[in-house]
Write a protein that holds these residues in place. Structure first.
Motif, PDB file in Angstrom:
ATOM      1  N   VAL A 234       0.661  -1.111   0.104  1.00  0.00           N
ATOM      2  CA  VAL A 234       0.128  -0.042   0.076  1.00  0.00           C
ATOM      3  C   VAL A 234       0.974   1.216   0.198  1.00  0.00           C
ATOM      4  O   VAL A 234       0.434   2.403  -0.084  1.00  0.00           O
ATOM      5  CB  VAL A 234      -0.982   0.062   1.198  1.00  0.00           C
ATOM      6  CG1 VAL A 234      -1.706  -1.204   1.051  1.00  0.00           C
ATOM      7  CG2 VAL A 234      -0.256   0.159   2.549  1.00  0.00           C
ATOM      8  N   GLY A 235       2.314   1.155   0.110  1.00  0.00           N
ATOM      9  CA  GLY A 235       3.090   2.473   0.414  1.00  0.00           C
ATOM     10  C   GLY A 235       2.812   3.193  -1.059  1.00  0.00           C
ATOM     11  O   GLY A 235       2.887   4.337  -0.750  1.00  0.00           O
ATOM     12  N   GLY A 236       2.512   2.814  -1.946  1.00  0.00           N
ATOM     13  CA  GLY A 236       2.391   3.548  -3.377  1.00  0.00           C
ATOM     14  C   GLY A 236       1.286   4.494  -3.072  1.00  0.00           C
ATOM     15  O   GLY A 236       1.349   5.468  -3.939  1.00  0.00           O
ATOM     16  N   PHE A 237       0.483   4.346  -2.393  1.00  0.00           N
ATOM     17  CA  PHE A 237      -0.892   5.400  -2.310  1.00  0.00           C
ATOM     18  C   PHE A 237      -0.404   6.773  -1.869  1.00  0.00           C
ATOM     19  O   PHE A 237      -1.128   7.565  -1.905  1.00  0.00           O
ATOM     20  CB  PHE A 237      -2.051   4.625  -1.590  1.00  0.00           C
ATOM     21  CG  PHE A 237      -2.566   3.233  -2.161  1.00  0.00           C
ATOM     22  CD1 PHE A 237      -2.692   3.130  -3.411  1.00  0.00           C
ATOM     23  CD2 PHE A 237      -2.704   2.241  -1.409  1.00  0.00           C
ATOM     24  CE1 PHE A 237      -3.060   2.095  -4.317  1.00  0.00           C
ATOM     25  CE2 PHE A 237      -3.196   1.004  -1.945  1.00  0.00           C
ATOM     26  CZ  PHE A 237      -3.288   0.877  -3.463  1.00  0.00           C
ATOM     27  N   LEU A 238       0.586   6.656  -1.187  1.00  0.00           N
ATOM     28  CA  LEU A 238       1.080   8.104  -0.704  1.00  0.00           C
ATOM     29  C   LEU A 238       1.419   8.954  -2.040  1.00  0.00           C
ATOM     30  O   LEU A 238       1.538  10.097  -1.992  1.00  0.00           O
ATOM     31  CB  LEU A 238       2.432   8.016   0.353  1.00  0.00           C
ATOM     32  CG  LEU A 238       2.058   7.383   1.518  1.00  0.00           C
ATOM     33  CD1 LEU A 238       3.551   7.440   2.211  1.00  0.00           C
ATOM     34  CD2 LEU A 238       1.129   8.421   2.199  1.00  0.00           C
ATOM     35  N   GLY A 239       1.618   8.311  -3.379  1.00  0.00           N
ATOM     36  CA  GLY A 239       2.095   9.161  -4.335  1.00  0.00           C
ATOM     37  C   GLY A 239       1.453   8.739  -5.668  1.00  0.00           C
ATOM     38  O   GLY A 239       1.938   8.382  -6.567  1.00  0.00           O
ATOM     39  N   ILE A 240       0.007   8.600  -5.343  1.00  0.00           N
ATOM     40  CA  ILE A 240      -0.700   8.596  -6.853  1.00  0.00           C
ATOM     41  C   ILE A 240      -0.741   9.561  -7.677  1.00  0.00           C
ATOM     42  O   ILE A 240      -0.943  10.688  -7.299  1.00  0.00           O
ATOM     43  CB  ILE A 240      -2.307   8.208  -6.334  1.00  0.00           C
ATOM     44  CG1 ILE A 240      -2.284   6.971  -5.348  1.00  0.00           C
ATOM     45  CG2 ILE A 240      -3.147   8.186  -7.584  1.00  0.00           C
ATOM     46  CD1 ILE A 240      -3.676   6.880  -4.654  1.00  0.00           C
ATOM     47  N   PRO A 241      -0.270   9.563  -8.734  1.00  0.00           N
ATOM     48  CA  PRO A 241      -0.103  10.571  -9.909  1.00  0.00           C
ATOM     49  C   PRO A 241      -1.530  11.240 -10.263  1.00  0.00           C
ATOM     50  O   PRO A 241      -2.626  10.483 -10.108  1.00  0.00           O
ATOM     51  CB  PRO A 241       0.432   9.868 -11.081  1.00  0.00           C
ATOM     52  CG  PRO A 241      -0.029   8.178 -10.834  1.00  0.00           C
ATOM     53  CD  PRO A 241      -0.174   8.038  -9.420  1.00  0.00           C
ATOM     54  N   GLU A 242      -1.383  12.300 -10.750  1.00  0.00           N
ATOM     55  CA  GLU A 242      -2.642  13.053 -11.019  1.00  0.00           C
ATOM     56  C   GLU A 242      -3.396  12.461 -11.873  1.00  0.00           C
ATOM     57  O   GLU A 242      -4.651  12.317 -11.725  1.00  0.00           O
ATOM     58  CB  GLU A 242      -2.247  14.540 -11.379  1.00  0.00           C
ATOM     59  CG  GLU A 242      -3.235  15.679 -10.992  1.00  0.00           C
ATOM     60  CD  GLU A 242      -3.633  16.149 -12.324  1.00  0.00           C
ATOM     61  OE1 GLU A 242      -2.741  16.588 -13.269  1.00  0.00           O
ATOM     62  OE2 GLU A 242      -4.791  16.499 -12.678  1.00  0.00           O
ATOM     63  N   ALA A 243      -2.987  11.825 -12.860  1.00  0.00           N
ATOM     64  CA  ALA A 243      -3.501  11.249 -14.095  1.00  0.00           C
ATOM     65  C   ALA A 243      -4.559  10.166 -13.526  1.00  0.00           C
ATOM     66  O   ALA A 243      -5.457   9.731 -14.190  1.00  0.00           O
ATOM     67  CB  ALA A 243      -2.505  10.562 -15.031  1.00  0.00           C
ATOM     68  N   LEU A 244      -3.819   9.376 -12.491  1.00  0.00           N
ATOM     69  CA  LEU A 244      -5.014   8.387 -11.868  1.00  0.00           C
ATOM     70  C   LEU A 244      -5.926   9.025 -10.848  1.00  0.00           C
ATOM     71  O   LEU A 244      -6.936   8.487 -10.669  1.00  0.00           O
ATOM     72  CB  LEU A 244      -3.899   7.198 -11.394  1.00  0.00           C
ATOM     73  CG  LEU A 244      -3.443   6.333 -12.463  1.00  0.00           C
ATOM     74  CD1 LEU A 244      -2.512   5.184 -11.709  1.00  0.00           C
ATOM     75  CD2 LEU A 244      -4.207   5.697 -13.535  1.00  0.00           C
ATOM     76  N   GLY A 245      -5.152   9.660  -9.981  1.00  0.00           N
ATOM     77  CA  GLY A 245      -6.100  10.030  -8.900  1.00  0.00           C
ATOM     78  C   GLY A 245      -7.155  11.264  -8.988  1.00  0.00           C
ATOM     79  O   GLY A 245      -8.030  11.708  -8.452  1.00  0.00           O
ATOM     80  N   GLY A 246      -6.577  11.927 -10.122  1.00  0.00           N
ATOM     81  CA  GLY A 246      -7.406  13.262 -10.451  1.00  0.00           C
ATOM     82  C   GLY A 246      -7.304  14.071  -9.238  1.00  0.00           C
ATOM     83  O   GLY A 246      -6.343  14.181  -8.347  1.00  0.00           O
TER      84      GLY A 246
END
Lengths: 654, 532
Positions: free
Chosen positions: A479-491
């Motif tokens: 889950v560590g990656g959820f700290l840096g969700i790119p704008e393209a995916l997270g909006g």
């Protein structure tokens, strides 16, 4: 509040001193291990506390500085012993103490029964202490203290079992591997020293904020000097973070106990270079040449190490080359100005690489110190917990959505494409393919395939004290990656937490790069994301085809490309080249020319020659000697008087 | 009060030596313990000096001056400034350790040995406190006698060769110095009408000696000191002397005697002849750089531990000389601290070699291996000495090395960065030779059966090593008191040199901020005048 920073640093120091001086007298293994772990855990707790404190403040005042006293002061120069807790060091402190704590706990099980159990934990605490100095330093000199200090800890821990054999190029004992690590790092430190002198000379300070100020002022340091400073610092980074040209020590560092490889040579110490460039981002950003060098070295190392990793058979060496390669990615990110991406990958890499090493340690432990993956296989059913957590980490490093490695690696590749160009991206993708392949080659050869190990001892799952850290790290890797969700995916809905957090640190550096707002389309980003995902899956698929069951395909391939295979097997002969071009010539020069000819031959020959001539003369005038002390004294006085008279008569007029 | 203390520090060892002469030689224990007690007492007496000397002042303090030879105006003049204070303390600290490390190790002619040690202590302190050229010279030469015997009687196989070589090398240098001293007195006579050897007067007078003559005086002093330091290529007496000397002799030789050379360079060469110092700086700096690299490389390939440490001294002292040649505050303060550091860490390395030698009676590295297994406590202390010598931050060596290199870097008199950059590579080689020795001696398997039963440190050995460790850490972590002590006297010398860098309108010259100097600028001194 800032005083608490002192506590973060103090706990591991106290742990080191207590265990180092107390040793066995402290009691059982568990007590020693618990004390050491508690020291690191306490630092972590204080770190969290301070993090909460920072979170409660507005973004621009999230900096705490604790100044102890002027450490070195002479003339105009002064450097304080001072620590700085801000967004960047907070993140590193938490990684170091958090992952460090888990590995301490794991080591209680791993080192069970070792005769130097206490010494081991003393060294580990020393390492944490020094690493905290490195990341908390308020000026370059305190960071350098930590920088060399972790080098020392690394030296002590690589050579921890100093009478054990270890195979490497011209290395027979673990102690020699330790020495290699220290010396190679010293070459890097030389660059750092020169960079520090230049900074003192031009900026008049080693404090990070003042250096950044001097660079931003624009006129204080001439541009070519900035480049020189940056390159000097980067030489230090290539040492500590095992990049070309100083990458050669890290694979040999695997001579140390596996928890050490996990903590120092994967999760924390080797990321010091990324930390330093991040800390000095303004300075680096001010020199496009230096940035280009960083990116080029980074991507070259990423590729170089990933390809070596394809053919190695020592489980720890595969992971070591993987580490070198991943560090190369991070430098690529920094080199194209994507500082956040680099630091993001430091974090996710710390999780999954620590986990991979700990899993490897668990396997090595179960197989009684067998490290050759060709003599493993089928372990999944003996060690389920090790197996499942290892799989999570392997998927994460391969970059499979939605595990942490996917996000951080993708951010690097995306930035490499946008700011570095398609070529940089393409090499990165090739390396990513290699990563997925070698990692799953390892995975299948260890956990699946036929059982090729010595069945003399039945493999067994490790005790809970070792497997609980697996679970924690597996969750973090997932889950560590959820700290840096790119704008393209997270909006707009899901913010990129890490980027926001680090924004005040990197904004000046990014501003220095003078970039217009980049309007790259989301479509392009999706396409690139898709490509890297497909590539990763392809790597895994190929590995499965080759290694899931016993197969002749790998051997046939190696035979067909024998030269390439040999090149990779011998790690591009880098060690051999260094020995032939640097080490041996210097050694021969020192023995033959400097010592035998210059020292003994010329200088001493001249001295002894004069002595002989004087002796011969003395032999002839011996009859002048009477043996009476008085007559010598009279002669000596007479001689002095003659000299005095001569001088007086020739110079008295002036 | 302070004067009395200084006098007692200087003469207590001599009194002890004389007292021991009266003690019958059979009473070995009495000789041993008296000399140790005297040395410890001298150390304790010297400690208050640290507070009695006002470190904010650059002049000499606690001055004692009484006429001696009236016609020559040679007097018994002693005193301290921050620099000599540190070196006196280094001496009084080192001597109890050297004597303590001798007890039971020295087994022949013990009476003479301890008399010589105490005599040596007075002579060494005398060199650092003397404020009269004549007195300085007396102490300087006095040292030769006990040292000659310590090497020649209690030394190893080739002790006579080594002792004679040591003696001859040094005496050649000091004769040149004697001529220079006499010349200085005569110059004083021509200038003021009175021949003098008074340092306080001479340091005012000497800088005005015309450069043509001054440079010869500088050379005479420098040559004498260079032999002592030793500066390449005058160093070949050192490996022989070290290898042959008994452990305590090596400790004193490395710890204190070598410092007399670098002390002399600062005290006399820079202070008396600033103009020549500027002219000679590039030469001195070049020799320093050669010494650093050359000493390190030759140390690397030595098969004998003691020789290795001896050559490492050549390298380490190179840093000191570089700092001195830089004639900057950082450089000279770093050099003074590095003198202390080298005395501690190299002294400790010699003690460690001695520990091994006492057990195996060999210094061949190849004879050892895996010693850490049988001597774990020794391994820790040996490692600390090694790391301090390598210049690891947090221990003492780093502070001195860093400052001397920084001094070399920003020196207006050394015309290139190359001095410091090349020197800085010395830290790499230092790691190589020391770690490699440690690897071959302490690490690896215990293969030589002769090493199997080796005993770990004795109580006596612990007592000699641990006090040094405390200082290694102290200076590494909190060097302030040591740096502060030398700050005022250093900056006075630096200012003096600066004032002589351009004779006209020096006072208005403001050293340009370093930022203005560009990288390709090769000659720096003239720019001082160009920028009023």
């Amino acid at each position: 509040m800032a005083e608490l920073i002192g506590l973060i640093v103090a706990f591991p120091l106290v742990g080191f001193l207590l265990i180092g001086l107390g040793g066995r007298r402290l009691g059982s293994e568990v007590r020693i291990g618990a004390l050491a772990s508690a020291a690191v855990g306490a630092s972590f707790a204080v770190g969290v506390w301070l993090l909460v404190e920072l979170l409660g403040r507005p973004a621009e005042s999230r900096t705490l500085v604790l100044r102890l006293y002027p450490w070195i002061t002479a003339g105009d120069f002064t450097a304080e012993l001072a620590w700085r807790f801000d967004q960047l060091s907070a993140l590193f402190v938490l990684i170091v103490t958090g992952v460090g704590f888990l590995i301490h706990v794991y080591a209680i099980g791993y080192m069970h029964g070792d005769r130097s159990f206490a010494r081991f934990f003393a060294y580990l605490n020393l390492f944490i202490f020094m690493m905290l100095n490195l990341v908390l330093g308020d000026n370059l000199l305190v960071t350098f203290l930590g920088w060399e200090g972790v080098g020392l800890a690394s030296y002590l821990l690589i050579g921890f079992w100093w009478d054990q054999q270890f195979e490497g190029v011209r290395i027979r004992w673990t102690g020699e591997a330790a020495m290699k690590a220290f010396v190679v790092n010293r070459i890097g430190d030389f660059g750092m020293l020169v960079a520090m002198f230049l900074l003192v000379l031009y900026a008049g300070t080693l404090r990070y904020d003042e250096i950044a100020g001097a660079v931003m002022a624009g006129t204080v340091i001439p541009p070519h000097i900035i480049t020189l400073i940056a390159l000097g610092l980067f030489l230090g980074c290539t040492g500590k973070s095992a990049q070309i040209p100083l990458a050669v020590w890290l694979p040999d560092a695997m001579a140390g106990p596996t928890p050490v490889s996990a903590l120092i040579h994967a999760a924390t110490m080797v990321t010091s270079g990324i930390f330093l460039i991040s800390r000095m981002n303004v300075l680096f950003a001010a020199s496009p040449d230096a940035m280009a060098v960083v990116a080029a070295v980074g991507i070259a190392t990423a590729f170089f190490a990933a390809t070596i990793g394809l053919v190695q058979t020592d489980i720890k060496k595969v992971l070591a080359y993987s580490t070198v390669s991943q560090l190369g990615y991070m430098f690529t990110a920094l080199g194209v100005g994507a500082f956040t991406a680099g630091v993001f990958h430091v974090m996710t890499h710390a999780f999954f690489k620590a986990l991979l090493f700990l899993g490897a340690g668990s396997v090595i432990h179960a197989l009684h110190h067998e490290q050759n993956i060709e003599r493993m296989g089928g372990l999944a059913r003996y060690m389920p917990r090790t197996h499942w957590t290892f799989l999570v980490a392997a998927l994460a490093i391969a970059g499979i959505f939605p595990l942490s490695g996917f996000f951080s690696k993708d951010e690097i590749l995306w930035n490499a494409f946008i700011y570095g160009g398609p070529w940089l991206w393409a090499i990165g993708v090739v390396a990513a393919f290699c990563t997925a392949f070698y990692m799953f080659r390892l995975y299948f050869l260890v956990f699946h395939n036929s059982e090729r190990f010595d069945h003399h001892h039945q493999p067994h799952e490790s005790p809970a004290v070792m497997t609980i850290p697996f679970v924690v790290l597996a969750v973090l890797s997932a889950v560590g990656g959820f700290l840096g969700i790119p704008e393209a995916l997270g909006g707009a809905a899901i913010p990129n937490v890490l980027e926001h957090w680090l924004e005040p640190i990197f904004a000046p550096g990014v501003a220095m790069l003078h970039r217009g707002s980049m309007h790259a389309s989301h479509t392009l980003e999706y396409v690139l994301m898709g490509i890297s995902l497909v590539i990763a899956l392809a790597g895994i698929g190929l590995a499965r085809a080759f290694y899931y069951r016993e197969s002749t395909r790998p051997a046939a391939l190696a035979e067909r490309f024998r030269r390439v295979y040999r090149l990779l097997w011998h790690k591009y002969f880098l060690d051999e080249v260094y020995y032939a071009l640097v080490v041996d010539p210097i050694y021969i020069l020192s023995v033959r020319v400097l010592w035998r000819i210059t020292d003994v031959g010329i200088v001493d020959g001249a001295v002894n020659g004069i002595a002989r001539v004087v002796g011969d003369i003395g032999e002839r005038v011996r009859r002048l000697q009477t043996g009476y002390a008085q007559s010598y004294a009279v002669l000596m006085m007479a001689g002095i008087l003659v000299v005095v008279w001569y001088l007086a008569s020739h110079t008295g007029g002036k | 009060m302070g004067h009395v203390l200084l006098m007692s520090v200087l003469f207590l060892p001599l009194v002890g030596a004389l007292a021991l002469v009266a003690v019958p030689r059979e009473r070995i224990a009495l000789h041993r313990w008296t000399s140790l007690v005297i040395a410890v007492a001298t150390f304790l007496l010297s400690l208050p000096l640290f507070w009695l000397v006002d470190q904010t002042r650059s002049d000499f303090q606690l001055v004692v001056a009484t006429p001696w030879i009236a016609s020559l105006d040679a007097g018994f003049r002693i005193g301290l400034d921050g620099m000599s204070l540190l070196l006196v303390l280094l001496t009084t600290f080192t001597m109890p350790i050297a004597i303590g490390a001798s007890i039971g190790i020295i087994t022949k002619r013990e009476k003479e040995y301890y008399v010589m040690m105490l005599l040596l202590e007075t002579a060494m302190i005398g060199v650092f406190v003397a404020l009269d050229m004549f007195l300085f010279y007396v102490f300087w030469e006095l040292i030769l006698i006990p040292m000659y015997f310590i090497i020649g009687i209690w030394g190893g196989q080739d002790r006579i060769y080594a002792a004679v070589k040591f003696f001859l090398y040094t005496i050649v240098g000091s004769l040149l110095m004697l001529i220079a001293i006499i010349w200085l007195g005569i110059y004083a006579q021509s200038a003021t009408g009175q021949f003098t050897t008074d340092v306080i007067k001479l340091r005012e007078l000497a800088p005005s000696i015309p450069f043509e003559t001054q440079r010869w005086l500088f050379a005479a002093f420098a040559l004498s000191f260079a032999i002592k330091v030793p500066i390449f290529p005058l160093h070949t007496w050192l490996p022989d002397a070290h290898v042959q000397a008994p452990t305590a002799g090596s400790v004193i030789l490395a710890g204190i005697l070598l410092k007399m050379g670098t002390y002399g360079l600062i005290r006399f060469n820079l202070d008396f002849f600033p103009q020549s110092a500027i002219a000679f700086a590039p030469l001195l700096g070049t020799l320093a750089v050669i010494g650093i690299i050359y000493g390190a490389l030759v140390a690397m390939v030595q098969p004998d531990m003691k020789k290795l440490v001896a050559y490492s001294s050549v390298s380490h002292l190179g840093f000191v000389v570089l700092g001195i040649a830089s004639m900057t505050n950082e450089g000279i303060q770093g050099a003074i601290l590095q003198m202390v550091n080298h005395g501690l860490s190299t002294g400790m390395l010699f003690l460690c070699v001695g520990v091994l030698y006492e057990r195996r009676h060999t210094r061949e590295i190849a004879e050892y291996g895996g010693i850490a297994r049988v001597m774990p406590h020794f391994a820790v202390l040996f490692a600390l000495a090694m790391l301090a010598s390598v210049g690891l931050p947090g221990l003492n060596g780093f502070v001195g090395e860093f400052l001397t290199l920084l001094g070399g870097f920003r020196s207006p008199y050394l015309d290139s960065w190359a001095y410091s950059i090349v020197s800085a590579t010395g830290v790499i080689v230092a790691a190589v030779y020391l770690l490699w020795m440690f690897q071959r001696v302490m690490y690896g398997p215990l293969t030589n059966p002769a090493n199997e039963g080796l005993r770990d440190l004795t109580v006596q050995e612990r007592w000699t090593l641990v006090p040094i460790v405390l200082l290694l850490v102290w200076i590494g972590v909190y060097p302030r008191p040591f740096l502060r002590a030398s700050a005022a006297s250093t900056s006075a010398i630096v200012q003096k040199v600066l004032n002589h860098s351009v004779p006209q309108k020096v006072t208005e010259v403001h050293l340009p901020p370093p930022a203005i100097r560009s990288i390709d600028q090769t000659v720096k001194v003239p720019t001082l005048t160009e920028r009023p």
